[in-house]
Design an enzyme around this catalytic site. Structure first.
Site, PDB file in Angstrom:
ATOM      1  N   HIS A   1       0.814  -1.220   0.000  1.00 51.76           N
ATOM      2  CA  HIS A   1       0.000   0.000   0.000  1.00 51.76           C
ATOM      3  C   HIS A   1       0.847   1.269   0.000  1.00 51.76           C
ATOM      4  O   HIS A   1       0.362   2.346  -0.312  1.00 51.76           O
ATOM      5  CB  HIS A   1      -1.003  -0.004   1.170  1.00 51.76           C
TER       6      HIS A   1
ATOM      7  N   ASP B   1      -0.145  -7.556   1.525  1.00 58.90           N
ATOM      8  CA  ASP B   1       0.394  -6.193   1.576  1.00 58.90           C
ATOM      9  C   ASP B   1       1.923  -6.222   1.592  1.00 58.90           C
ATOM     10  O   ASP B   1       2.572  -5.838   2.569  1.00 58.90           O
ATOM     11  CB  ASP B   1      -0.160  -5.489   2.821  1.00 58.90           C
TER      12      ASP B   1
ATOM     13  N   GLN C   1       0.645   5.733  11.799  1.00 57.86           N
ATOM     14  CA  GLN C   1       0.877   6.280  10.470  1.00 57.86           C
ATOM     15  C   GLN C   1       2.332   6.694  10.275  1.00 57.86           C
ATOM     16  O   GLN C   1       2.931   7.295  11.144  1.00 57.86           O
ATOM     17  CB  GLN C   1      -0.044   7.473  10.220  1.00 57.86           C
ATOM     18  N   GLY C   2       2.866   6.374   9.122  1.00 60.26           N
ATOM     19  CA  GLY C   2       4.262   6.652   8.831  1.00 60.26           C
ATOM     20  C   GLY C   2       5.169   5.475   9.100  1.00 60.26           C
ATOM     21  O   GLY C   2       6.314   5.451   8.666  1.00 60.26           O
ATOM     22  N   ASP C   3       4.637   4.468   9.834  1.00 62.11           N
ATOM     23  CA  ASP C   3       5.421   3.276  10.137  1.00 62.11           C
ATOM     24  C   ASP C   3       5.197   2.161   9.122  1.00 62.11           C
ATOM     25  O   ASP C   3       5.924   1.168   9.113  1.00 62.11           O
ATOM     26  CB  ASP C   3       5.078   2.755  11.538  1.00 62.11           C
ATOM     27  N   SER C   4       4.180   2.312   8.280  1.00 56.23           N
ATOM     28  CA  SER C   4       3.859   1.281   7.300  1.00 56.23           C
ATOM     29  C   SER C   4       5.071   0.852   6.502  1.00 56.23           C
ATOM     30  O   SER C   4       5.931   1.661   6.148  1.00 56.23           O
ATOM     31  CB  SER C   4       2.811   1.795   6.321  1.00 56.23           C
TER      32      SER C   4
END
Length: 304
Positions: free
Chosen positions: A80, A127, A245-248
């Site tokens: 993603h 993913d 968020q931002g760690d994906s």
């Protein structure tokens, strides 16, 4: 499945434009570790920052592609993170404070992206993505997953001789992770759900793995299906510690013997660090044959 898209927080895709367009989606593109601490500089030598030329938006992991050459041109991340495009995408390795670059870090352009052919953006199944770098990144020493300086509760400078860049080990194909095993997740995302300020400092947090049936039941109440073969859950029942968020795309590692293995790729969650809703990670062991195929096809230094 549109309800799932709204409920699920993808932990690191898009960027400022997507955030504005999907303000109700609690993604992990712009959030940091919740309830964690500053990592020791150099103690997560496999982690990389994915950038768009302006700012960080996702994480990733360097993997070893050759048994004889101490360099790699392959990064694993979440599908993603790159599904909506990757023009201008760069990878930065060896970083700690993104606002204060040092001689330890290197930034390389991404020349090719392959995400899993069965990735489903509605359900977040499969993913996983492989990034080919425009040039290899060298690293110190042989082996993989070596970090003698990683300790969960200390903020100190990297020990003398520690490596700032080193690939992480991959698990065996089909390997299962026991329940309630301590895992470590790291990244440059937000520190609280709904936050706006991100830390430039690499953070980490320890979270226990969660029984797959238990995680599936928890997410069923949210209308989200968890596939135990493709997804791994980790977090505390009471919440409070999680990726965000931002760690994906970043690594969830578990130590086995003296080495750290990439067991999960940070994928999604409902909010961040909520009680009863552990973080969900792509189960890397499920994708080893596919990853190896991509490495053989893409890498200029592979010897697998």
């Amino acid at each position: 499945m549109s309800g799932v898209v709204v409920a699920v927080g993808l932990l690191g895709c898009g960027g400022a434009e997507q955030e504005m367009a999907q303000g109700d989606v609690l993604g992990r593109d712009d959030q940091e570790i919740v309830g964690g601490i500053e990592a020791r500089p150099g103690s997560h030598p496999w982690i990389v920052s994915l950038g768009d030329g302006v700012s960080h938006f996702c994480g990733g992991s360097l993997i070893r592609v050759s048994a004889t050459r101490n360099e790699t041109d392959i990064v694993l991340t979440a599908a993603h993170c790159v599904y909506d495009g990757w023009s201008g995408l760069t990878v930065t390795a060896g970083a700690h404070d993104l606002f204060r670059p040092t001689a330890n870090q290197v930034t390389v352009r991404v020349s090719q992206v392959v995400y899993h052919p069965r990735y489903n953006p509605d359900t977040t199944m499969n993913d996983v993505a492989v990034l080919k770098l425009a040039r290899p990144i060298p690293f110190g020493g042989s082996g993989c997953g070596i970090s003698p300086t990683m300790r969960p509760n200390l903020k100190v400078q990297a020990a003398a001789g520690s490596s700032w860049v080193m690939p992480v080990c991959l698990p065996a194909a089909g390997e299962l992770v026991p329940d309630n095993v301590e895992a470590t997740v790291a990244g440059w995302g937000l520190t609280q759900e709904g936050g706006h300020d991100t830390s430039s400092i690499l953070l980490q947090v320890g979270v226990p793995t969660v029984n797959s049936r238990q995680a599936a039941q928890s997410y069923l109440s949210q209308g989200i299906t968890i596939d135990p073969s493709a997804m791994l859950a980790a977090g505390y029942p009471q919440g409070g510690r999680d990726a965000c968020q931002g760690d994906s795309g970043g690594p969830l590692v578990i130590k086995k013997g003296s080495n750290y293995f990439l067991q999960g790729i940070t994928s999604f969650g409902v909010g961040c660090a909520r009680a009863g809703l552990p973080g969900i990670y792509a189960r890397v062991s499920n994708y080893i044959p596919w990853i190896n195929t991509q490495v053989r096809s893409l890498s200029s230094v592979a010897s697998m």
